[in-house]
Design a protein around this motif. Sequence first.
Motif, PDB file in Angstrom:
ATOM      1  N   LYS A  79       0.832  -1.207   0.000  1.00 52.84           N
ATOM      2  CA  LYS A  79       0.000   0.000   0.000  1.00 52.84           C
ATOM      3  C   LYS A  79       0.872   1.264   0.000  1.00 52.84           C
ATOM      4  O   LYS A  79       0.575   2.231  -0.713  1.00 52.84           O
ATOM      5  N   LYS A  80       1.950   1.235   0.767  1.00 50.87           N
ATOM      6  CA  LYS A  80       2.840   2.394   0.831  1.00 50.87           C
ATOM      7  C   LYS A  80       3.553   2.631  -0.497  1.00 50.87           C
ATOM      8  O   LYS A  80       3.605   3.767  -0.998  1.00 50.87           O
ATOM      9  N   VAL A  81       4.102   1.575  -1.080  1.00 48.80           N
ATOM     10  CA  VAL A  81       4.879   1.715  -2.318  1.00 48.80           C
ATOM     11  C   VAL A  81       4.021   2.271  -3.446  1.00 48.80           C
ATOM     12  O   VAL A  81       4.462   3.128  -4.223  1.00 48.80           O
TER      13      VAL A  81
ATOM     14  N   LEU B  38      -4.266  -4.469  -6.200  1.00 47.08           N
ATOM     15  CA  LEU B  38      -4.241  -3.175  -5.517  1.00 47.08           C
ATOM     16  C   LEU B  38      -5.495  -2.374  -5.848  1.00 47.08           C
ATOM     17  O   LEU B  38      -5.960  -2.389  -6.993  1.00 47.08           O
ATOM     18  N   LEU B  39      -6.022  -1.680  -4.871  1.00 50.64           N
ATOM     19  CA  LEU B  39      -7.162  -0.796  -5.083  1.00 50.64           C
ATOM     20  C   LEU B  39      -6.844   0.582  -4.509  1.00 50.64           C
ATOM     21  O   LEU B  39      -6.179   0.696  -3.469  1.00 50.64           O
ATOM     22  N   GLY B  40      -7.351   1.609  -5.178  1.00 51.02           N
ATOM     23  CA  GLY B  40      -7.181   2.971  -4.716  1.00 51.02           C
ATOM     24  C   GLY B  40      -8.481   3.536  -4.178  1.00 51.02           C
ATOM     25  O   GLY B  40      -9.140   2.929  -3.337  1.00 51.02           O
ATOM     26  N   ARG B  41      -8.873   4.691  -4.704  1.00 55.87           N
ATOM     27  CA  ARG B  41     -10.023   5.401  -4.158  1.00 55.87           C
ATOM     28  C   ARG B  41     -11.336   4.639  -4.321  1.00 55.87           C
ATOM     29  O   ARG B  41     -12.312   4.928  -3.629  1.00 55.87           O
ATOM     30  N   ASP B  42     -11.366   3.664  -5.223  1.00 53.95           N
ATOM     31  CA  ASP B  42     -12.600   2.903  -5.448  1.00 53.95           C
ATOM     32  C   ASP B  42     -12.692   1.647  -4.579  1.00 53.95           C
ATOM     33  O   ASP B  42     -13.555   0.791  -4.821  1.00 53.95           O
ATOM     34  N   HIS B  43     -11.849   1.534  -3.557  1.00 48.87           N
ATOM     35  CA  HIS B  43     -11.809   0.283  -2.798  1.00 48.87           C
ATOM     36  C   HIS B  43     -13.123  -0.019  -2.088  1.00 48.87           C
ATOM     37  O   HIS B  43     -13.452  -1.171  -1.834  1.00 48.87           O
TER      38      HIS B  43
ATOM     39  N   ALA C 262       6.658 -13.473   2.303  1.00 47.44           N
ATOM     40  CA  ALA C 262       7.780 -12.856   3.022  1.00 47.44           C
ATOM     41  C   ALA C 262       8.749 -12.198   2.041  1.00 47.44           C
ATOM     42  O   ALA C 262       9.245 -11.086   2.283  1.00 47.44           O
ATOM     43  N   ALA C 263       9.013 -12.880   0.924  1.00 53.27           N
ATOM     44  CA  ALA C 263       9.910 -12.315  -0.084  1.00 53.27           C
ATOM     45  C   ALA C 263       9.297 -11.076  -0.733  1.00 53.27           C
ATOM     46  O   ALA C 263      10.009 -10.117  -1.064  1.00 53.27           O
ATOM     47  N   LYS C 264       7.987 -11.075  -0.924  1.00 56.32           N
ATOM     48  CA  LYS C 264       7.318  -9.866  -1.431  1.00 56.32           C
ATOM     49  C   LYS C 264       7.501  -8.712  -0.452  1.00 56.32           C
ATOM     50  O   LYS C 264       7.749  -7.568  -0.859  1.00 56.32           O
ATOM     51  N   ALA C 265       7.356  -8.999   0.839  1.00 60.03           N
ATOM     52  CA  ALA C 265       7.542  -7.944   1.843  1.00 60.03           C
ATOM     53  C   ALA C 265       8.936  -7.345   1.743  1.00 60.03           C
ATOM     54  O   ALA C 265       9.109  -6.121   1.819  1.00 60.03           O
ATOM     55  N   ARG C 266       9.945  -8.202   1.574  1.00 63.28           N
ATOM     56  CA  ARG C 266      11.319  -7.704   1.465  1.00 63.28           C
ATOM     57  C   ARG C 266      11.505  -6.885   0.186  1.00 63.28           C
ATOM     58  O   ARG C 266      12.090  -5.803   0.204  1.00 63.28           O
ATOM     59  N   ALA C 267      11.006  -7.401  -0.939  1.00 62.52           N
ATOM     60  CA  ALA C 267      11.157  -6.680  -2.207  1.00 62.52           C
ATOM     61  C   ALA C 267      10.454  -5.332  -2.163  1.00 62.52           C
ATOM     62  O   ALA C 267      10.956  -4.340  -2.710  1.00 62.52           O
ATOM     63  N   LEU C 268       9.309  -5.271  -1.526  1.00 63.24           N
ATOM     64  CA  LEU C 268       8.573  -4.009  -1.437  1.00 63.24           C
ATOM     65  C   LEU C 268       9.296  -3.001  -0.551  1.00 63.24           C
ATOM     66  O   LEU C 268       9.220  -1.786  -0.795  1.00 63.24           O
TER      67      LEU C 268
ATOM     68  N   ILE D  99      12.556  -2.812  -0.393  1.00 62.50           N
ATOM     69  CA  ILE D  99      13.615  -2.319  -1.278  1.00 62.50           C
ATOM     70  C   ILE D  99      13.050  -1.315  -2.273  1.00 62.50           C
ATOM     71  O   ILE D  99      13.670  -0.298  -2.588  1.00 62.50           O
ATOM     72  N   ALA D 100      11.838  -1.580  -2.778  1.00 66.54           N
ATOM     73  CA  ALA D 100      11.228  -0.711  -3.790  1.00 66.54           C
ATOM     74  C   ALA D 100      10.897   0.678  -3.260  1.00 66.54           C
ATOM     75  O   ALA D 100      10.653   1.594  -4.047  1.00 66.54           O
ATOM     76  N   SER D 101      10.900   0.843  -1.950  1.00 62.81           N
ATOM     77  CA  SER D 101      10.627   2.165  -1.380  1.00 62.81           C
ATOM     78  C   SER D 101      11.903   2.950  -1.103  1.00 62.81           C
ATOM     79  O   SER D 101      11.852   4.061  -0.589  1.00 62.81           O
ATOM     80  N   SER D 102      13.058   2.378  -1.472  1.00 66.25           N
ATOM     81  CA  SER D 102      14.342   3.022  -1.188  1.00 66.25           C
ATOM     82  C   SER D 102      14.773   3.963  -2.311  1.00 66.25           C
ATOM     83  O   SER D 102      14.366   3.830  -3.463  1.00 66.25           O
ATOM     84  N   GLY D 103      15.614   4.905  -1.955  1.00 64.59           N
ATOM     85  CA  GLY D 103      16.158   5.828  -2.947  1.00 64.59           C
ATOM     86  C   GLY D 103      17.027   5.138  -3.965  1.00 64.59           C
ATOM     87  O   GLY D 103      17.070   5.525  -5.139  1.00 64.59           O
TER      88      GLY D 103
END
Length: 463
Positions: free
Chosen positions: A98-100, A255-260, A293-299, A301-305
Amino acid sequence: MLESEQILDPTTRSIAEAGWDALTRNDPDLRALLDAEARYQTTTLSMVASAGVAAPSVLCANGTALSNVTAEGYPGARYHPGAVHFDEIETLAVERAKKVFGARYANVQPHSCSSANLAVLAALLPRGGRILALDLDSGGHLTHGASASVSGRYYDVANYGVEADGTLDHDTVLGRALEHRPDVIIAGASAYPRWIDFAQFRTVADRVGAYLLADISHIAGLVAAGLHPSPIDYAHITTTSTYKQLAGPRGGLILLGRDHRRTSPDGRTELWRLMQRAVFPGFQGTPDPSSIAAKARALAIASSGGFQATMKRVVDNAKALSDELLTLGYEVLTGGTDNHMVLVDVRTAGLTGIVAERALEECDILVNRNKIPGDSFPPSVGGGLRFGTNILAQRGMGTFEVRECAGIVHEVLSGIELKDATHYELKASLRDSARDRVSALCARFPLRFTYEETSPSEGLPRT
């Protein structure tokens, strides 16, 4: 003592070390094949657009004791006991997704984006419901209603295509939507090198009262890094794979946005609840805890500079590759690229996609064949090549090195003697020369994980 009888200190590291030791001693054939694959990935020049390289920490998370957990359902509502830690891990993965992507709902359980797409369609459509999606020959995907897929057999499918210049025209899409009145419009592609205007697609969907499904499997990393417009608040539902640009494990996200909280077709269920039910129990049983768990780790990383810097390099490299191939005389579809992908019509070079792919692979260069608009060849042959720059950027290559890659590709393609649509000859001297150049380039830029282990500028060579 049997492997199963070994007493282990129950930590992730000790289990992994004991497992590798047991594999080495008890199954040398499999160990040798795994080692060979690791070396192969290191020494080949991969420009496969649908590929990325998972970071070591992602690979580690994907092979943990979580694989021993069976836990149908969702956190706090499992159908098995023993999910106390997995509940926390899945919740962590959901929050990171959700954050990414700036989403308000995320489902991290799909085993692939294909299964995510099929679950979404089954939730939104009755059998025979109508889909409008990009034609497969224009760059669409099998799960978007292709006849070879269950999606093409269970639903009534209409298509939109690309214009003569290879780009999408939203007036054409609107015309097709008004003609066919679909229940679901799919925006997304597996072979389209330009930005996708999700806002325009939402306008079309609203005009005909359709749901908009955005499949961003190929561009998820660019979306996460802010380098491609996001569909999250335009599409009713967004799906993606978690490998490719996200460099995570094999798997998918919904993933869902404003229409969730929008009401679903039955008028009683909010979309987010419908997606929960669509995945489990609708299309899947137990989730894959280690993959989550691997998705959590990859996500994370995806939020890093560093990840954002790598994605910027992906785009810059793709533009450089496109420009160099144009300079070398190749027909590049749409005249360029906005993302990681470069599509080339090799028919104008007197080749077929399968011949070009096989000749390049013989020289340790990995690029996949692809059908292109107006292509008369079957998918097994294809008239085009699809290049991608994800792994080149992960290696740390810049635009100078990408132009060198294009030069090696040109050297190989120019030396092919075509026999027929699927057969060719390539001189051994040319093959050996290309392999040497590839080997030297890979040695200079070994596989690295710049966005995980370094700061945005650290470890990236200047060009």
